[in-house]
Write an enzyme that holds these catalytic residues in place. Structure first.
Site, PDB file in Angstrom:
ATOM      1  N   TYR A   1      -1.725  31.310 -11.527  1.00  0.00           N
ATOM      2  CA  TYR A   1      -2.153  29.971 -11.091  1.00  0.00           C
ATOM      3  C   TYR A   1      -1.223  28.905 -11.688  1.00  0.00           C
ATOM      4  O   TYR A   1      -0.772  27.996 -10.988  1.00  0.00           O
ATOM      5  CB  TYR A   1      -3.598  29.752 -11.523  1.00  0.00           C
ATOM      6  CG  TYR A   1      -4.201  28.413 -11.142  1.00  0.00           C
ATOM      7  CD1 TYR A   1      -4.528  28.121  -9.823  1.00  0.00           C
ATOM      8  CD2 TYR A   1      -4.467  27.445 -12.110  1.00  0.00           C
ATOM      9  CE1 TYR A   1      -5.096  26.898  -9.488  1.00  0.00           C
ATOM     10  CE2 TYR A   1      -5.038  26.227 -11.788  1.00  0.00           C
ATOM     11  CZ  TYR A   1      -5.356  25.958 -10.468  1.00  0.00           C
ATOM     12  OH  TYR A   1      -5.919  24.749 -10.130  1.00  0.00           O
TER      13      TYR A   1
ATOM     14  N   VAL B   1      -4.615  26.992   5.621  1.00  0.00           N
ATOM     15  CA  VAL B   1      -3.314  26.353   5.385  1.00  0.00           C
ATOM     16  C   VAL B   1      -2.183  27.379   5.236  1.00  0.00           C
ATOM     17  O   VAL B   1      -1.010  27.030   5.405  1.00  0.00           O
ATOM     18  CB  VAL B   1      -3.334  25.408   4.149  1.00  0.00           C
ATOM     19  CG1 VAL B   1      -4.233  24.209   4.392  1.00  0.00           C
ATOM     20  CG2 VAL B   1      -3.706  26.145   2.865  1.00  0.00           C
TER      21      VAL B   1
ATOM     22  N   LYS C   1       1.122  26.339  -9.579  1.00  0.00           N
ATOM     23  CA  LYS C   1       0.967  24.888  -9.721  1.00  0.00           C
ATOM     24  C   LYS C   1       2.245  24.251 -10.283  1.00  0.00           C
ATOM     25  O   LYS C   1       2.519  23.082 -10.025  1.00  0.00           O
ATOM     26  CB  LYS C   1      -0.249  24.577 -10.603  1.00  0.00           C
ATOM     27  CG  LYS C   1      -1.580  24.931  -9.915  1.00  0.00           C
ATOM     28  CD  LYS C   1      -1.763  24.158  -8.620  1.00  0.00           C
ATOM     29  CE  LYS C   1      -3.130  24.336  -8.006  1.00  0.00           C
ATOM     30  NZ  LYS C   1      -3.312  23.579  -6.765  1.00  0.00           N
TER      31      LYS C   1
ATOM     32  N   ARG D   1     -15.176  20.313   0.289  1.00  0.00           N
ATOM     33  CA  ARG D   1     -15.859  20.589  -0.988  1.00  0.00           C
ATOM     34  C   ARG D   1     -15.071  20.005  -2.151  1.00  0.00           C
ATOM     35  O   ARG D   1     -13.878  19.711  -2.019  1.00  0.00           O
ATOM     36  CB  ARG D   1     -15.943  22.098  -1.235  1.00  0.00           C
ATOM     37  CG  ARG D   1     -16.748  22.859  -0.254  1.00  0.00           C
ATOM     38  CD  ARG D   1     -17.021  24.269  -0.765  1.00  0.00           C
ATOM     39  NE  ARG D   1     -15.846  25.130  -0.775  1.00  0.00           N
ATOM     40  CZ  ARG D   1     -15.356  25.699  -1.875  1.00  0.00           C
ATOM     41  NH1 ARG D   1     -15.911  25.494  -3.056  1.00  0.00           N
ATOM     42  NH2 ARG D   1     -14.303  26.479  -1.804  1.00  0.00           N
TER      43      ARG D   1
ATOM     44  N   ILE E   1     -12.018  19.785 -14.023  1.00  0.00           N
ATOM     45  CA  ILE E   1     -12.816  18.912 -13.157  1.00  0.00           C
ATOM     46  C   ILE E   1     -14.071  19.686 -12.732  1.00  0.00           C
ATOM     47  O   ILE E   1     -14.009  20.888 -12.451  1.00  0.00           O
ATOM     48  CB  ILE E   1     -12.000  18.495 -11.896  1.00  0.00           C
ATOM     49  CG1 ILE E   1     -10.630  17.888 -12.283  1.00  0.00           C
ATOM     50  CG2 ILE E   1     -12.807  17.538 -11.019  1.00  0.00           C
ATOM     51  CD1 ILE E   1     -10.654  16.597 -13.062  1.00  0.00           C
TER      52      ILE E   1
ATOM     53  N   GLY F   1      -8.530  21.135   2.562  1.00  0.00           N
ATOM     54  CA  GLY F   1      -9.653  21.559   1.701  1.00  0.00           C
ATOM     55  C   GLY F   1     -10.579  20.403   1.395  1.00  0.00           C
ATOM     56  O   GLY F   1     -11.029  20.227   0.263  1.00  0.00           O
TER      57      GLY F   1
HETATM   58  P1  NAP Z   1     -12.956  24.176  -4.953  1.00  0.00           P
HETATM   59  O1  NAP Z   1     -14.203  23.396  -5.157  1.00  0.00           O
HETATM   60  O2  NAP Z   1     -12.946  25.637  -5.199  1.00  0.00           O
HETATM   61  O3  NAP Z   1     -12.406  23.855  -3.484  1.00  0.00           O
HETATM   62  C1  NAP Z   1     -11.247  24.469  -3.014  1.00  0.00           C
HETATM   63  C2  NAP Z   1     -10.920  23.864  -1.680  1.00  0.00           C
HETATM   64  O4  NAP Z   1      -9.711  24.463  -1.199  1.00  0.00           O
HETATM   65  C3  NAP Z   1     -12.011  24.088  -0.658  1.00  0.00           C
HETATM   66  O5  NAP Z   1     -12.222  22.913   0.073  1.00  0.00           O
HETATM   67  C4  NAP Z   1     -11.412  25.173   0.230  1.00  0.00           C
HETATM   68  O6  NAP Z   1     -11.802  25.081   1.593  1.00  0.00           O
HETATM   69  C5  NAP Z   1      -9.940  24.864   0.137  1.00  0.00           C
HETATM   70  N1  NAP Z   1      -9.147  26.027   0.503  1.00  0.00           N
HETATM   71  C6  NAP Z   1      -8.993  27.181  -0.189  1.00  0.00           C
HETATM   72  N2  NAP Z   1      -8.227  28.035   0.499  1.00  0.00           N
HETATM   73  C7  NAP Z   1      -7.896  27.405   1.665  1.00  0.00           C
HETATM   74  C8  NAP Z   1      -7.129  27.774   2.789  1.00  0.00           C
HETATM   75  N3  NAP Z   1      -6.528  28.971   2.863  1.00  0.00           N
HETATM   76  N4  NAP Z   1      -6.982  26.879   3.795  1.00  0.00           N
HETATM   77  C9  NAP Z   1      -7.588  25.672   3.733  1.00  0.00           C
HETATM   78  N5  NAP Z   1      -8.341  25.272   2.682  1.00  0.00           N
HETATM   79  C10 NAP Z   1      -8.497  26.133   1.670  1.00  0.00           C
HETATM   80  O7  NAP Z   1     -11.809  23.615  -5.895  1.00  0.00           O
HETATM   81  P2  NAP Z   1     -11.470  22.135  -6.385  1.00  0.00           P
HETATM   82  O8  NAP Z   1     -11.736  22.101  -7.830  1.00  0.00           O
HETATM   83  O9  NAP Z   1     -12.042  21.108  -5.502  1.00  0.00           O
HETATM   84  O10 NAP Z   1      -9.879  22.211  -6.210  1.00  0.00           O
HETATM   85  C11 NAP Z   1      -9.147  21.363  -5.343  1.00  0.00           C
HETATM   86  C12 NAP Z   1      -7.700  21.374  -5.805  1.00  0.00           C
HETATM   87  O11 NAP Z   1      -7.606  20.879  -7.152  1.00  0.00           O
HETATM   88  C13 NAP Z   1      -7.069  22.771  -5.845  1.00  0.00           C
HETATM   89  O12 NAP Z   1      -5.728  22.711  -5.430  1.00  0.00           O
HETATM   90  C14 NAP Z   1      -7.153  23.138  -7.311  1.00  0.00           C
HETATM   91  O13 NAP Z   1      -6.193  24.100  -7.663  1.00  0.00           O
HETATM   92  C15 NAP Z   1      -6.899  21.791  -7.949  1.00  0.00           C
HETATM   93  N6  NAP Z   1      -7.370  21.678  -9.327  1.00  0.00           N
HETATM   94  C16 NAP Z   1      -8.682  21.830  -9.654  1.00  0.00           C
HETATM   95  C17 NAP Z   1      -9.065  21.697 -10.977  1.00  0.00           C
HETATM   96  C18 NAP Z   1     -10.489  21.853 -11.422  1.00  0.00           C
HETATM   97  O14 NAP Z   1     -10.727  21.911 -12.650  1.00  0.00           O
HETATM   98  N7  NAP Z   1     -11.481  21.908 -10.530  1.00  0.00           N
HETATM   99  C19 NAP Z   1      -8.115  21.407 -11.958  1.00  0.00           C
HETATM  100  C20 NAP Z   1      -6.795  21.260 -11.596  1.00  0.00           C
HETATM  101  C21 NAP Z   1      -6.428  21.386 -10.279  1.00  0.00           C
HETATM  102  P3  NAP Z   1     -12.914  26.055   2.258  1.00  0.00           P
HETATM  103  O15 NAP Z   1     -14.067  26.106   1.293  1.00  0.00           O
HETATM  104  O16 NAP Z   1     -13.233  25.382   3.552  1.00  0.00           O
HETATM  105  O17 NAP Z   1     -12.263  27.389   2.454  1.00  0.00           O
END
Ligand code: NAP
Length: 243
Positions: A152, A60, A156, A11, A185, A8
């Site tokens: 979720y 994935v 996690k 983005r 984030i 991922g």
């Molecule tokens: P995001 O901007 O929504 O990005 C999600 C990423 O996951 C994208 O790059 C997407 O790729 C990828 N993804 C989703 N489904 C996928 C799949 N089946 N196969 C491959 N890639 C996949 O979210 P983010 O905030 O950057 O989140 C990144 C990680 O941090 C996640 O695990 C999320 O749970 C964790 N997290 C985020 C926050 C927050 O507040 N933002 C807080 C705690 C934890 P594509 O777009 O190419 O499909």
């Protein structure tokens, strides 16, 4: 450390991690699933800066696609030294009784089984070399539980259990397995939140602000570095002191 695979990575947090490792001169294998345009733009930007980067499309949750992706990364860059399991999805917030079985399955397929697929595919080459770093992205909701984020939070929390157990299993093979639990984030994942929602949330954040993707990327870099060689099985909260 020569090569990192970031799931991922086109983005949000994954993108910031890719930029960080590219800036540090590491070969960066960027996995994406749906965000082809963003991935290509990121590759172009990083190549212009002289980075070594390649894109690898795979869902994935698809074990066959993941095996092929890892083979392709190996053909392009050689062995993978660091795996960052960042890909993840969340459901719209809502009470648990309203969550469908299909929604639950979707989250676990990506956030838990997807992470396990990638890890399983990379372990043999790390064991062979008796070195490697695996960094899983969980969430503070996996640590403390979030109301209206039950599925979720459960997924996690599974990532945290997986990290702790696998660290014990792979420690004798010289492989470190750690986890980062980000707080709120600023990425697309929170695009639905209003300015007021974020201000309310930040009342409970001692450092008084929402996190940046770079805050998480810096922590990932530390756990991937030699400075973290004696750290394994740990959960590092990157949450501005919230929990
Ligand atoms: P995001 O901007 O929504 O990005 C999600 C990423 O996951 C994208 O790059 C997407 O790729 C990828 N993804 C989703 N489904 C996928 C799949 N089946 N196969 C491959 N890639 C996949 O979210 P983010 O905030 O950057 O989140 C990144 C990680 O941090 C996640 O695990 C999320 O749970 C964790 N997290 C985020 C926050 C927050 O507040 N933002 C807080 C705690 C934890 P594509 O777009 O190419 O499909």
């Amino acid at each position: 450390m020569k090569t990192v695979l970031i799931t991922g990575g086109a983005r949000g947090i994954g993108r910031a991690i890719a930029e960080k490792f590219a800036d540090m001169g590491i070969n960066v294998a960027i996995n994406y699933n749906r965000s082809k345009d963003e991935a290509e733009l990121l590759k172009k930007t990083l190549l212009e800066k002289g980075a070594k980067v390649e894109l690898f499309c795979a869902d994935v949750a698809d074990t066959v696609a993941v095996s092929k992706m890892v083979e392709d990364v190996n053909s392009t860059f050689g062995d993978i030294d660091v795996l960052v399991n960042n890909a993840g999805i969340a459901l719209p917030q809502g009470v648990f009784t309203d969550v469908t079985e299909a929604g639950t399955k979707k989250v676990f397929d990506v956030d838990v089984f997807g992470l396990m697929n990638c890890t399983k595919a990379v372990i043999p080459q790390m064991v062979r070399k008796k070195s490697g770093k695996i960094i899983n992205i969980s969430s503070i909701w996996g640590v403390c539980g979030g109301s209206c984020e039950v599925v979720y939070s459960s997924a996690k929390a599974a990532v945290i259990g997986f990290t702790k157990a696998l660290a014990k299993e792979l420690g004798p093979s010289g492989i470190n397995v750690n986890c980062i639990a980000p707080g709120l984030i600023d990425t697309d994942m929170n695009g639905h939140l209003s300015k007021e929602d974020i201000e309310d949330f930040c009342q409970d954040v001692p450092l008084g602000r929402i996190g940046k993707a770079e805050d998480v990327a810096n922590a990932v870099w530390f756990l991937a570095s030699g400075g973290a060689d004696y750290i394994t099985g740990q959960i590092l909260n990157v949450d501005g002191g919230m929990i």
